[in-house]
Scaffold this active site. Structure first.
Site, PDB file in Angstrom:
ATOM      1  N   LEU A 245       1.089  -1.144  -0.019  1.00 15.66           N
ATOM      2  CA  LEU A 245      -0.087   0.372  -0.035  1.00 15.66           C
ATOM      3  C   LEU A 245       1.001   1.202  -0.254  1.00 15.66           C
ATOM      4  O   LEU A 245       0.262   2.676  -0.409  1.00 15.66           O
ATOM      5  CB  LEU A 245      -0.988  -0.681   1.103  1.00 15.66           C
ATOM      6  CG  LEU A 245      -2.087  -1.278   1.336  1.00 15.66           C
ATOM      7  CD1 LEU A 245      -3.371  -1.089   2.458  1.00 15.66           C
ATOM      8  CD2 LEU A 245      -2.432  -0.946   0.447  1.00 15.66           C
ATOM      9  N   ILE A 343     -16.178  26.903 -12.735  1.00 16.10           N
ATOM     10  CA  ILE A 343     -16.080  28.006 -13.402  1.00 16.10           C
ATOM     11  C   ILE A 343     -16.232  27.726 -14.838  1.00 16.10           C
ATOM     12  O   ILE A 343     -17.039  28.322 -15.710  1.00 16.10           O
ATOM     13  CB  ILE A 343     -14.128  27.860 -13.607  1.00 16.10           C
ATOM     14  CG1 ILE A 343     -13.862  28.905 -12.133  1.00 16.10           C
ATOM     15  CG2 ILE A 343     -14.221  28.849 -15.136  1.00 16.10           C
ATOM     16  CD1 ILE A 343     -12.307  28.505 -12.363  1.00 16.10           C
ATOM     17  N   GLU A 369      -6.378   2.847  -0.841  1.00 12.87           N
ATOM     18  CA  GLU A 369      -5.250   3.293  -0.340  1.00 12.87           C
ATOM     19  C   GLU A 369      -5.475   3.808   1.130  1.00 12.87           C
ATOM     20  O   GLU A 369      -4.403   4.979   1.036  1.00 12.87           O
ATOM     21  CB  GLU A 369      -4.098   3.701  -1.304  1.00 12.87           C
ATOM     22  CG  GLU A 369      -4.429   3.039  -2.378  1.00 12.87           C
ATOM     23  CD  GLU A 369      -4.369   1.429  -2.792  1.00 12.87           C
ATOM     24  OE1 GLU A 369      -4.221   0.658  -2.012  1.00 12.87           O
ATOM     25  OE2 GLU A 369      -4.062   1.217  -3.766  1.00 12.87           O
TER      26      GLU A 369
END
Length: 390
Positions: A245, A343, A369
């Protein structure tokens, strides 16, 4: 005086070697030609067309296990790998996940922990993309607490028999080998499981609204019988899966900035061309404030990723340093995508632009993770000396 570059305001390219720039540019070129034209359609359809063919293309470019040495693997630097992750995730988080799961989870687990026999069996083909791997740790009821996993492996004569279920497994539907972690009488152990072994099935997880341009599976193991050679011989406990990990999190530190960069550049281009009230919206103070803040966080994140990459190549990284990068960069990348969406207005929800796709994908990247909370607690424990996990 050099001119200001709105796309590289801190001149970060000057911190890269010519070879590193070449790696980045070659990955960008391949993705622009072969993946970018299709990825929005894959996301909308919820599947990647010909994923195994795509893996072979990644293999030709040396992207699979590119930071691992031996077994015909490229053995490139951590910074090279990080730059590749930026480009992959600027294309799509699901595409970067395909590469990360192959190289930093499945291949790394075998490279680091498997027997020499298993390394020779799997790694060369995984590096070329002829063999695809997946990584089975998370379970339906156990994500952040993998030590409570219910998948078991028991001795039967000279063999092992595995039973259990793994959930949210990228590449699982078409993988040839699954790295599976299971409870044994000796603690948690890892196994390299050929997916054509009787009793092994992979069921595609449907109805995802994130990472749609990648395959996600539930792995079911019912009496899967393996020879002892499939067992990782030395590692016990959570040390094995957590080491993998950490490798994957390093790639996320970089990759998340790719999604942020793609969204920021889309918003910047839109602000300079979209007119309202008789002028480009980039001429309004509120829009400029948004762009300035996004630019700051994007390039701060890239600086952080580069620092961690250089340090990983020179002396290595602590788990806490990787958590620092994952926590900051994914969180800021998601905020950049959300601001970019504002935006673009209504166009921000259209797949004609990459922003909503990146935003949805990063909701998964924020969680996998290690969730935000887990990385906060990792850093909190390091800062205070007190564990808040239990």
């Amino acid at each position: 005086m050099p001119a200001f570059d709105r796309l590289d305001p801190l001149s970060l390219d000057d911190l890269l070697t010519p070879d590193e720039v070449a790696v980045r540019d070659s990955v960008r070129s391949m993705l622009t030609q072969q993946v970018q034209p299709h990825v929005a359609q894959w996301f909308e359809a919820g599947q990647v067309a010909a994923p195994r063919e795509l893996f072979r293309e990644f293999g030709k470019l040396g992207l699979l296990g590119m930071h691992l040495e031996g077994y015909t693997l490229p053995g490139m630097s951590s910074v090279d790998y990080g730059l590749a992750c930026v480009e992959l995730e600027a294309c799509d988080s699901g595409v970067r996940s395909m590469v990360s799961v192959q190289g930093s989870l499945a291949m790394y687990a075998i490279w680091r922990w498997a027997s020499e026999e298993e390394k020779q069996r799997w790694l060369p083909g995984m590096g070329t993309g002829e063999i695809v791997g997946c990584f089975g740790l998370t379970e339906p009821d156990h994500g952040s607490d993998p030590g409570s996993m219910r998948t078991t492996a028991r001795r039967v004569g000279d063999d092992w028999v595995l039973d259990g279920t793994k959930m949210w497994i990228s590449n699982g539907t078409f993988a040839d080998v699954a790295v599976v972690w299971a409870q044994t009488d000796e603690g948690i152990r890892g196994f390299a499981v050929p997916t054509d072994t009787p009793g092994f099935t992979a069921r595609e997880i449907k109805h995802k609204m994130s990472l749609r341009a990648s395959a996600t599976a539930e792995l079911v193991l019912e009496g899967v019988r393996l020879p002892d050679s499939a067992r990782f011989p030395e590692v016990r406990g959570l040390k094995g899966p957590l080491s993998c990990l950490t490798e994957a999190r390093f790639g996320i530190v970089w990759g998340s900035m790719g999604a942020a960069r793609s969204s920021y550049e889309a918003a910047l281009d839109y602000a300079r061309t979209r007119e309202q009230f008789g002028r480009p919206i980039g001429g309004f103070q509120l829009t400029q404030a948004k762009l300035a803040d996004m630019c700051l966080e994007l390039h701060k994140g890239l600086l952080l990723a580069l620092h961690l990459g250089r340090r990983k190549d020179d002396v290595g990284l602590t788990t806490e340093q990787v958590s620092f990068g994952k926590l900051n960069n994914v969180r800021e990348a998601l905020e950049i995508c959300r601001t970019s969406r504002t935006i673009l207005g209504a166009n921000g929800i259209s797949l004609e632009y990459p922003v909503i796709r990146h935003m949805n994908n990063l909701e998964s990247v924020l969680t996998y993770e290690g969730t935000v909370e887990m990385h906060q607690l990792i850093l909190g424990q390091a800062l205070t000396g007190e564990s808040a996990f239990s």
